[in-house]
Scaffold this active site. Sequence first.
Site, mmCIF file in Angstrom:
data_model
loop_
_atom_site.group_PDB
_atom_site.id
_atom_site.type_symbol
_atom_site.label_atom_id
_atom_site.label_comp_id
_atom_site.label_asym_id
_atom_site.label_seq_id
_atom_site.Cartn_x
_atom_site.Cartn_y
_atom_site.Cartn_z
ATOM 1 N N LYS A 1 0.829 -1.206 0.000
ATOM 2 C CA LYS A 1 0.000 0.000 0.000
ATOM 3 C C LYS A 1 0.864 1.256 0.000
ATOM 4 C CE LYS A 1 -3.558 -2.685 2.269
ATOM 5 N NZ LYS A 1 -4.059 -3.206 3.547
ATOM 6 N N GLN B 1 -3.856 -1.847 10.020
ATOM 7 C CA GLN B 1 -3.736 -3.215 9.517
ATOM 8 C C GLN B 1 -4.150 -4.202 10.608
ATOM 9 O OE1 GLN B 1 -2.793 -4.016 6.313
ATOM 10 N NE2 GLN B 1 -3.388 -6.099 6.856
ATOM 11 N N ASP C 1 -10.694 3.243 4.785
ATOM 12 C CA ASP C 1 -10.787 1.787 4.693
ATOM 13 C C ASP C 1 -12.212 1.299 4.968
ATOM 14 O OD1 ASP C 1 -9.587 -0.659 4.136
ATOM 15 O OD2 ASP C 1 -9.053 -1.050 6.221
#
Length: 287
Positions: free
Chosen positions: A56, A100, A123
Amino acid sequence: MSRSPILMRGIELAARTNADTAERAARLCAQEGVRPTLATVLVGDDPASVTYVRMKTRKCEQLGLGARHVGLPGGTTTSELVDTIGGLSNDPEVHGILVQHPMGTGVDERAVFDAIAPAKDVDGVTSASFAAMALGHPGFRSCTPGGIIRLLDHHEVDLAGKNAVVVGRSAILGKPMAALLLGRGATVTVCHSRTRDLDVHLATADVVIAAAGRPLLIRGDALEDGVIVVDAGYNVGNVGDVDFESVANRASMITPVPGGVGPMTIAVLLAQTVDAASAQAGAAEHR
């Protein structure tokens, strides 16, 4: 019945999406002096998580977005994570935040996700974002479900009236996927580890979204001819949740693994980071 299904290759649509994202980011920087910046937060050193975050970050750099990485030691507590997220949420130079997961034993992931300012939840993991998806309100989409919808739209799949079966009920994939499908007028069945007779439900499906995290779970003999199959799984051995060979003999459209859903997840994340930066720049102009 043997057939040659249309392959829904996310890698191709993701490339187009990324080109648009790069153009929008450059324009925002030139016009407003704002470089869209994504902050990634990683707890510990799980190899797969390290790889995902590195991918990413690299993609941000390729598209002209800023990238800030916050690495925390294994054993970081919920309160420490929440404090870290609070700092990023209040930082005007950070426009999107990705935490994450997994985050480690004993961490309350929901509390951490909900510490992200909704305006920076690129996200699509906060309760506020899930509510927006469920109610059909504007907001950030969970990236993998959002990428799947974009992929289906690209292939002109009209979901209205379709029987859609989602296999998996996670908070970041199965549940938001079901909400987005409902928003498109599909009749949605959500199956999971306690579902009895999975094949009975699959036999009624016009569209199947496989998101259970179980390799080769979905097989062709459970499906009707002409079904549209999206494999959102990725398992050890570079295989998805769908047995591609047997399902391809029944499907009219199918995503490959790899190169199907995965590229769309990152493309949506970065597109939404630019969306967030644009919205925040607009808000700043009116202060």
